[in-house]
Design an enzyme around this catalytic site. Structure first.
Site, PDB file in Angstrom:
ATOM      1  N   TYR A  57       0.850  -1.190   0.000  1.00  0.00           N
ATOM      2  CA  TYR A  57       0.000   0.000   0.000  1.00  0.00           C
ATOM      3  C   TYR A  57       0.889   1.245   0.000  1.00  0.00           C
ATOM      4  CZ  TYR A  57      -4.357  -2.572   1.018  1.00  0.00           C
ATOM      5  OH  TYR A  57      -5.450  -3.404   0.959  1.00  0.00           O
ATOM      6  N   SER A 211     -14.144  -2.406   0.797  1.00  0.00           N
ATOM      7  CA  SER A 211     -14.928  -1.626  -0.169  1.00  0.00           C
ATOM      8  C   SER A 211     -16.427  -1.664   0.112  1.00  0.00           C
ATOM      9  CB  SER A 211     -14.659  -2.094  -1.606  1.00  0.00           C
ATOM     10  OG  SER A 211     -15.085  -1.132  -2.542  1.00  0.00           O
ATOM     11  N   PRO A 212     -16.857  -1.398   1.335  1.00  0.00           N
ATOM     12  CA  PRO A 212     -18.299  -1.406   1.639  1.00  0.00           C
ATOM     13  C   PRO A 212     -19.058  -0.281   0.941  1.00  0.00           C
ATOM     14  CG  PRO A 212     -17.086  -0.472   3.470  1.00  0.00           C
ATOM     15  CD  PRO A 212     -16.056  -1.020   2.527  1.00  0.00           C
ATOM     16  N   ALA A 214     -18.362   0.524  -2.212  1.00  0.00           N
ATOM     17  CA  ALA A 214     -18.179   0.256  -3.647  1.00  0.00           C
ATOM     18  C   ALA A 214     -17.204   1.252  -4.272  1.00  0.00           C
ATOM     19  CB  ALA A 214     -19.515   0.252  -4.373  1.00  0.00           C
ATOM     20  N   GLY A 216     -16.370   4.075  -3.415  1.00  0.00           N
ATOM     21  CA  GLY A 216     -16.834   5.454  -3.374  1.00  0.00           C
ATOM     22  C   GLY A 216     -18.159   5.694  -4.057  1.00  0.00           C
ATOM     23  N   LEU A 218     -21.035   4.582  -3.387  1.00  0.00           N
ATOM     24  CA  LEU A 218     -22.133   4.716  -2.437  1.00  0.00           C
ATOM     25  C   LEU A 218     -21.827   5.723  -1.328  1.00  0.00           C
ATOM     26  CD1 LEU A 218     -22.884   0.890  -2.067  1.00  0.00           C
ATOM     27  CD2 LEU A 218     -23.809   2.496  -3.748  1.00  0.00           C
ATOM     28  N   GLY A 220     -21.899   8.981  -1.381  1.00  0.00           N
ATOM     29  CA  GLY A 220     -22.600  10.254  -1.442  1.00  0.00           C
ATOM     30  C   GLY A 220     -21.972  11.212  -2.424  1.00  0.00           C
TER      31      GLY A 220
END
Length: 353
Positions: A57, A211-212, A214, A216, A218, A220
């Site tokens: 990372y 990635s809950p 998705a 970015g 979801l 907003g």
């Protein structure tokens, strides 16, 4: 912050984990050290104890920063550090990546040095390499546990059959078992429900979600009620990178985002909070990774556990995001199952059974 034991272990982890792939601006969209430290401090102040990183990372700077933050704050005993191996940082050297014993033993020493620690709480295979036998991986990881360099072992981004084989070998050969599987899961990516949820329950592996939101979609940032959103943000920048995790601009996903936006308005919550609340309460999920580049994003995410989604709104989200059932999973649905039971109703056992 609430805590769950991770899989079939006594290790207690916070339901929201802090992802540090954004620690460092080497990739052009992360947080510099000052902002990353602020994210780290805010997460710990909220009661979080579960932190996720990986050896490559931001070219290793994520691990370096995290090591400094933990040391400076004196929180090594409090924090649970997960790091990963698999990806190659030395072009031309095939054994500087993958999941073979040579690379695992090489990679763990590099991570320990960058993290400036004597041990790693959870050491995780990052991605299946399609080559290394599960027995070799589990034997090597067990050796690291026995050496004291690693406390627990885990898998990420693997086929369900491979995870099942690895865990079965661990049980049969008395090796350190897998405590968690780290998998992508969100309203826009629900395919793990076909096998991994049942696998996790059956073999004692809690699911750690990445990635809950998705990538970015979801969060907003992309609101279907507004125009011109598809061309902005990290997701748009990386949509053609070759990484399937960033290929989110589909007709179905826009429908999901539209319903999520409507539900969030009814609940007077942000889209990100509702999306996180949905996934953190799914079966077999132990912890959900939240990542941010700005403090207000993390602060908003940390509010995702403060409310419940009413059943009616939950059903709307479930319906719009339901994945297509393909073979052989279509044979396991109610119509054909009724042919097996002769039409008699055979339900699941109660949780207290």
């Amino acid at each position: 912050m609430e805590y769950y034991t991770l899989g079939n272990t006594g290790l207690k982890v916070s339901r929201l984990a802090l992802g540090t792939m954004t620690f460092g601006d080497d990739w052009g969209w992360g947080a510099d050290e000052a902002n990353a430290r602020q994210l780290f401090d805010t997460y710990l102040e909220a009661g979080g104890n579960f932190i996720d990183t990986a050896d490559l990372y931001t070219n290793g700077n994520s691990e370096r920063m995290l090591g400094r933050f933990i040391k400076d704050s004196g929180t090594r005993d409090r924090t649970i550090v997960t790091t990963k191996f698999s990806y190659n940082g030395e072009p031309g050297n095939p054994n500087a990546g993958g999941n073979g014993r040579k690379n695992i033993m090489r990679a763990v020493e590099g991570s320990l040095q960058r993290l400036d620690t004597d041990y790693i709480d959870i050491y995780m295979l990052h991605t299946w390499d399609r080559v290394t036998p599960a027995g070799e991986v589990m034997r090597t990881l067990d050796d690291l546990v026995r050496s004291g360099k690693v406390r627990y072992v885990a898998l990420s981004d693997i086929p369900a059959w491979y995870a099942a084989q690895a865990q079965t070998l661990a049980f049969e050969r008395h090796l350190e078992p897998i405590c968690t599987m780290q998998l992508e899961y969100s309203l826009a990516e629900r395919n793990i429900e076909f096998e991994f949820t049942a696998l996790a329950k059956a073999l004692g592996m809690g699911i750690m979600v990445w990635s809950p939101l998705a990538s970015g979609l979801l969060s907003g940032k992309y609101k279907p009620s507004e125009e011109g959103v598809e061309g902005s943000g990290r997701l748009a920048t990386l949509a053609n990178s070759g990484n399937p995790a960033f290929n989110k601009f589909t007709e179905k996903n826009w429908a999901i985002a539209t319903e999520l936006e409507a539900v969030a308005k009814e609940l007077n919550r942000s889209m990100a909070q509702v999306a996180l609340n949905w996934v953190v309460n799914r079966p077999a999920v132990a912890s959900v990774i939240v990542g941010a580049t700005k403090l207000h994003q993390l602060q908003d995410n940390l509010g995702a556990l403060e409310f419940e989604i009413p059943a009616e709104l939950q059903e709307r989200l479930d319906l719009v995001s339901r994945p297509e059932t393909r073979f052989p999973y279509s044979f396991f649905e109610s119509t054909l199952q009724g042919m097996i039971t002769g039409g008699a109703t055979v339900g699941d056992k109660p949780s207290s059974y």
